[in-house]
Design a protein around this motif. Sequence first.
Motif, PDB file in Angstrom:
ATOM      1  N   LYS A   1       0.798  -1.230   0.000  1.00 24.00           N
ATOM      2  CA  LYS A   1       0.000   0.000   0.000  1.00 24.00           C
ATOM      3  C   LYS A   1       0.832   1.282   0.000  1.00 24.00           C
TER       4      LYS A   1
ATOM      5  N   THR B   1      -8.628  10.332  -5.674  1.00 20.18           N
ATOM      6  CA  THR B   1      -9.432   9.106  -5.765  1.00 20.18           C
ATOM      7  C   THR B   1      -9.295   8.262  -4.501  1.00 20.18           C
TER       8      THR B   1
ATOM      9  N   ARG C   1     -12.128   3.320   1.144  1.00 22.90           N
ATOM     10  CA  ARG C   1     -11.421   2.036   1.192  1.00 22.90           C
ATOM     11  C   ARG C   1     -10.132   2.220   1.980  1.00 22.90           C
TER      12      ARG C   1
ATOM     13  N   ARG D   1      -6.727  -1.837   0.173  1.00 25.55           N
ATOM     14  CA  ARG D   1      -7.766  -2.130  -0.822  1.00 25.55           C
ATOM     15  C   ARG D   1      -7.633  -1.230  -2.044  1.00 25.55           C
ATOM     16  N   TRP D   2      -7.195   0.013  -1.842  1.00 28.72           N
ATOM     17  CA  TRP D   2      -6.940   0.883  -2.979  1.00 28.72           C
ATOM     18  C   TRP D   2      -5.781   0.335  -3.814  1.00 28.72           C
TER      19      TRP D   2
ATOM     20  N   TYR E   1      -7.070  -2.307  -5.885  1.00 23.18           N
ATOM     21  CA  TYR E   1      -7.900  -1.689  -6.938  1.00 23.18           C
ATOM     22  C   TYR E   1      -7.018  -1.256  -8.119  1.00 23.18           C
TER      23      TYR E   1
ATOM     24  N   ASP F   1      -5.746  -4.226 -10.067  1.00 26.72           N
ATOM     25  CA  ASP F   1      -6.761  -4.736 -11.001  1.00 26.72           C
ATOM     26  C   ASP F   1      -6.807  -3.896 -12.269  1.00 26.72           C
ATOM     27  N   ILE F   2      -6.682  -2.573 -12.126  1.00 28.56           N
ATOM     28  CA  ILE F   2      -6.675  -1.689 -13.297  1.00 28.56           C
ATOM     29  C   ILE F   2      -5.494  -2.030 -14.201  1.00 28.56           C
TER      30      ILE F   2
END
Length: 278
Positions: free
Chosen positions: A179, A250, A255, A259-260, A263, A266-267
Motif C-alpha cells: 500500500k 481518488t 477504502r 484495498r486501494w 484496486y 486490477d486496473i
Amino acid sequence: MDDAPFLIDIDKILREKAPKQSKYIPKFVVSYLKRIVHQDEVNGFLKENNDKYGVEFLGAGLAFLDAKLDVKGEENLPREGLCTFVSNHPLGGQDGLALGYVLGRHYNGKVKYLVNDLLMNLRGLAPLCIPINKTGKQAKDLPRLVEAGFASDDQLIMFPAGLCSRRRKGVIKDLEWKKTFVVKSVEARRDVVPIHFEGRNSNFFYNLANVCHFLGIKFNIAMLYLADEMFKNRHKTFHITIGKPIPWQTFDKSRTPARWAAYVKDIVYDLDVSPHNQ
C-alpha cells in the motif's frame, strides 16, 4: 580505482558472505553459480558501457538484450506535474530497464527508481536511483528512501509487489501489492499512472518459486535465477500499455490503502489484452 566498473565476482561474494565455509564449497558449485548469474557476459557488458549513465545506460542494456518495445498509451503520460508510475513486475530484468527507458526519455531523465542496495552498486543506474543513507540496516533505511523519493522533483517508478510475478493455480500474476505507493502518493499529491508490462519467466522459475514457498523457505532462492531468466528472454518484443492517470484524490477513506492498492493492481491487469498467462 573510482573509474573501475562494478563487476560481479562470485568467488569474492562467497568469501565475504561465508568466510569459513567458502573454501569447502565444491568448484562445480561455484562454476554453476557463475553460469546462472552469467558472470562473464554481464561483466563484459558493464566494462563496455562503463561510460554510460542514466537513460543511456538503460538503452544500452536493452540493446545488449536485444529487447524491442511496443508501447501503447503514451498519450496518457501527463505533460506536467509529478506522478507515481506503478507497474506489474513479470520479469525482474527487462521490465525494469524498459520502464525506466520509456519514461526517462519522455521526462528528460527526470525519473527515479526506488531500488534495493544491490542495484545501487551499478554506477550507470546511479542517476536514476534515490540516494539512500547506507549506514544501518536496509530495513531502517527503507522509510528514509521512500520519503526521499516522494519529496523529490522526479517522476517515480515503483513495482508495488516488490517481488516479480509468481504462478498460482496456473495464472502468472504479481502477489499482493503493498500500500505504500497509495499512502505516499496521497501525502505528496502525486497522481498514479498504471502501467502493464507483458512478459513471463520460464516454467522452471515458477516451479522453483512454488517449491520454496511450499517448503517454507524464506530466502528468495528464485532471485538467484533472475539473471538467467533475463538471458532466456533475449531477442523478444515486449508490449507495454500505459493507462490513464488516477487522480490522487481518488484514494479517499471509502477504502483502506491496502484495498486501494488492490484496486490499482486490477486496473493494471485490465490493461492486458493478450492471453499469455497459460
